[in-house]
Design an enzyme around this catalytic site. Structure first.
Site: not given
Ligand code: AMP
Length: 618
Positions: A24, A87, A187, A211
């Site tokens: 992850d 990211k 994800e 999330d």
């Protein structure tokens, strides 16, 4: 069956790893997991405390880098050489991140606004791919340390909304870190697998994955059918998360202590201390009603109720996003069979309660929300390793699929990395007057010319009623199912003539071949572009020539003999240029023809309108 070889450097016998790990690669934290005795486990730090590796890279003055907790410590003392949130920059151009530069404490380069961003550290420029590779190397080293064996294969997760460039950048980061990235997985798909949802071929359901991390919020609605995960919709906020909760607690304390606010503006150290205390308060309030702490001499406190009032607006925004995601998926809250909680901030009781109330059901929160994506990635890796035989998980196409258009060009209909199953349609027409048949040739690959790609098959759509070129409306549909079987359907809409064929696309092409095709497309991008430009110029010239012919015939009486002669002469020049290889010449003559014919076209239009109006009066 593991094999063995001698590691020449160490001279020890090491096991060649068939293991595929799940990673992850997060905005705030990253982690790595693997399958141990049939269960997914996240790899913890050497003290066995936490599996989280902060996604932070620090460049040391003497050269070399620190990653993770050690790098995090440098965030305050040396922000210019400490890179976080990389990211957010993956696969982005400077234009994409314009307006957010102040969010980053480091220097983003804007030399060329269209190209991908780079980050300046001292006198070197780094791509987000290189920086992510440092994080991946640290994760690789961590798991190799625990397992005492080399690891070279991985599955890496990305947000469901990541586009092709962002997915590709993630894959490249893996390669750079010495990892063979077997699959990029969404994800929410991974989170679902961690809960065992979608692991059985007859599992058919619709789920929501909520999330909420430190700095980002995503909601995804997925449909799972026979091991195929289809993203129905995504929504969220790329600047909303637990950091906001910390900030409102700090503000709350500053409001109660008049002198604190001005101190906080000037004293960076105090600010950092307060931020950490606010974060501990938030965490403690997830399991108790009251928090008390100290910063220096100052006593600070906050109740769970006060905290909930402070964060209510943020939680409401996430619920609004859930509502939008459901609307986009064309669903009601009651259609959702599971709600999966991901991200550290979902430990906040108000968040859990609000999400459960909105969807009208209990949420899935039994797994550690920080680890759930990595655990799912490890399960996906296990499936890929062939350890769960009855399951086929496909979620993206590895190579682009398209058809040949005029001049041997590849027209991509389903881009590489599209999610499957997929169904995409596009309209085409004929290039010749009275054309009755149309050849549909299907190719796979990344090059601009079909000659360089792999042909999957072709068929002929017959029986198109004769019409002038450009009039038929031919819909070509690509339907890719979960097994990687492609069906191509062609239909002429005016007449209803239809034909469909099936071809197999994913099989019979190895990873190596696929890699070669990708490398090829990068190496030849320049020459492909030139070839494409020439073919496009020719195609355009041909259709303009055809239109000019028709225009002259239809409006013959409107033009003088000189005008007709002039147009015919330029058209002759264009015809000659099309036979040659000089795209600039074709474009120049095309422009000449357009310039000359524009006033004539205008005159024709006026005459036609006048004619039509006259007709109306009668
Ligand atoms: P992630 O980006 O998923 O790693 O989430 C990290 C966020 O979760 C940070 O904002 C943490 O402060 C927050 N977090 C971690 N533990 C808790 C907790 N017990 N209660 C509330 N928030 C937490």
């Amino acid at each position: 069956m593991p094999t063995f070889s001698i590691d020449l450097k160490e001279g020890k016998l090491v096991k060649n790893s068939d293991l595929i790990v799940g990673i992850d690669l997060g905005t705030t934290n990253s982690l790595v997991a693997y399958m141990k005795d049939g269960a997914a486990v996240a790899v913890k730090d050497p003290d066995g405390k936490s599996a989280l590796v902060p996604s932070i890279v620090h460049f040391l003055p003497e050269g070399g880098v620190l990653v993770g907790d050690e790098a995090k410590e440098k965030l305050v003392s040396d922000p210019r050489h400490t890179i976080y949130s990389v990211k957010r920059l993956m696969g982005k151009s400077y234009r994409d991140v314009k307006g957010f530069e102040q969010y980053f404490g480091y220097q983003i380069i804007d030399e060329d606004t269209e190209s991908l961003v780079k980050i300046r550290v001292k006198d070197r420029f780094y791509t987000p791919i290189e920086l992510s590779a440092e994080i991946l190397k640290a994760l690789k080293a961590r798991i190799e340390g625990v397992l005492e064996q080399p690891v070279s294969k991985a599955v890496i997760t990305v947000p469901a909304y990541f586009n092709d460039a962002q997915r590709q950048a993630t894959r490249d980061a893996g390669k750079l870190a010495g990892l063979d990235v077997l699959r990029i997985v969404n994800e929410p798909t991974a989170a679902s697998l961690a809960y065992g949802i979608g692991l059985h071929p007859d599992d058919n359901q619709v789920i929501a994955v909520y999330d909420l991390g430190g700095g980002t919020f995503d909601i995804s609605i997925l449909r799972i059918e026979q091991g195929v995960f289809e993203v129905l919709s995504t929504n969220g906020d790329t600047f909303l998360g637990g950091d906001d909760f910390d900030r409102v607690i700090m503000d709350f304390w500053a409001d109660q202590n008049a002198d604190l606010r001005s101190l906080l503006e000037t004293d960076k150290g105090l600010r950092q201390e307060m931020r950490l205390l606010a974060e501990s308060a938030k965490k403690q309030l997830s399991s108790s009603d009251w928090f008390e702490g100290r910063v220096g001499e100052r006593h600070l406190e906050i109740s769970a109720q006060q905290f909930e009032t402070l964060i209510q607006p943020f939680v409401d925004r996430t619920i609004d996003a859930c509502r939008s995601a459901l609307r986009d998926a064309g669903l009601q809250a009651s259609d959702i069979q599971h709600v999966i909680m991901v991200g550290g901030s979902t430990r906040t009781p108000l968040v859990k309660r609000s999400v459960a109330a909105f969807f009208g059901r209990e949420v899935n929160d039994s797994l550690n929300p920080d680890e759930v994506v990595a655990l799912g990635a490890a399960i996906q890796a296990d499936v890929l390793a062939g350890n769960q035989k009855d399951l086929l998980l496909i979620d993206i196409t590895p190579l682009s699929l398209g058809i040949e258009t005029m001049g041997g060009l590849m027209d991509v209909i389903l881009p590489r990395n599209s999610k499957v199953p997929a169904r995409v349609g596009r309209s085409y027409t004929t290039s010749v007057d009275g054309q009755r048949n149309l050849k549909v040739a299907v190719y796979q690959g990344e090059r601009d010319l079909v000659a360089h790609n792999r042909k999957l098959g072709e068929f002929i759509l017959r029986g198109i009623p004769p019409m002038p070129a450009g009039l038929p409306k031919i819909e070509i549909h690509f339907i890719l199912d979960a097994d990687g079987i492609l069906r191509v359907r062609a239909k002429e809409l005016r007449s209803g003539v239809e034909q469909e064929v099936e071809m197999r696309s994913q099989y019979g092409i190895s990873e190596e071949e696929m890699a070669l095709m990708l490398i090829d497309s990068i190496q030849n991008a320049q020459s492909d572009m030139a070839a494409r430009a020439l073919l496009e110029a020719r195609n355009e010239a041909r259709s303009v020539l055809l239109a000019t012919d028709r225009f002259l015939i239809q409006n013959a009486e409107l033009f003088s003999p000189e005008e007709k002669a002039q147009i015919t002469a330029i058209a002759g020049e264009l015809d000659a240029a099309v036979q040659g290889e000089d795209k600039d010449l074709i474009n120049k003559v095309l422009e000449d023809l357009n310039t000359y014919s524009a006033p004539l076209a205008h005159r024709a239009l006026e005459a036609n309108v006048a004619q039509a109006l006259k007709g109306n009066k009668v």
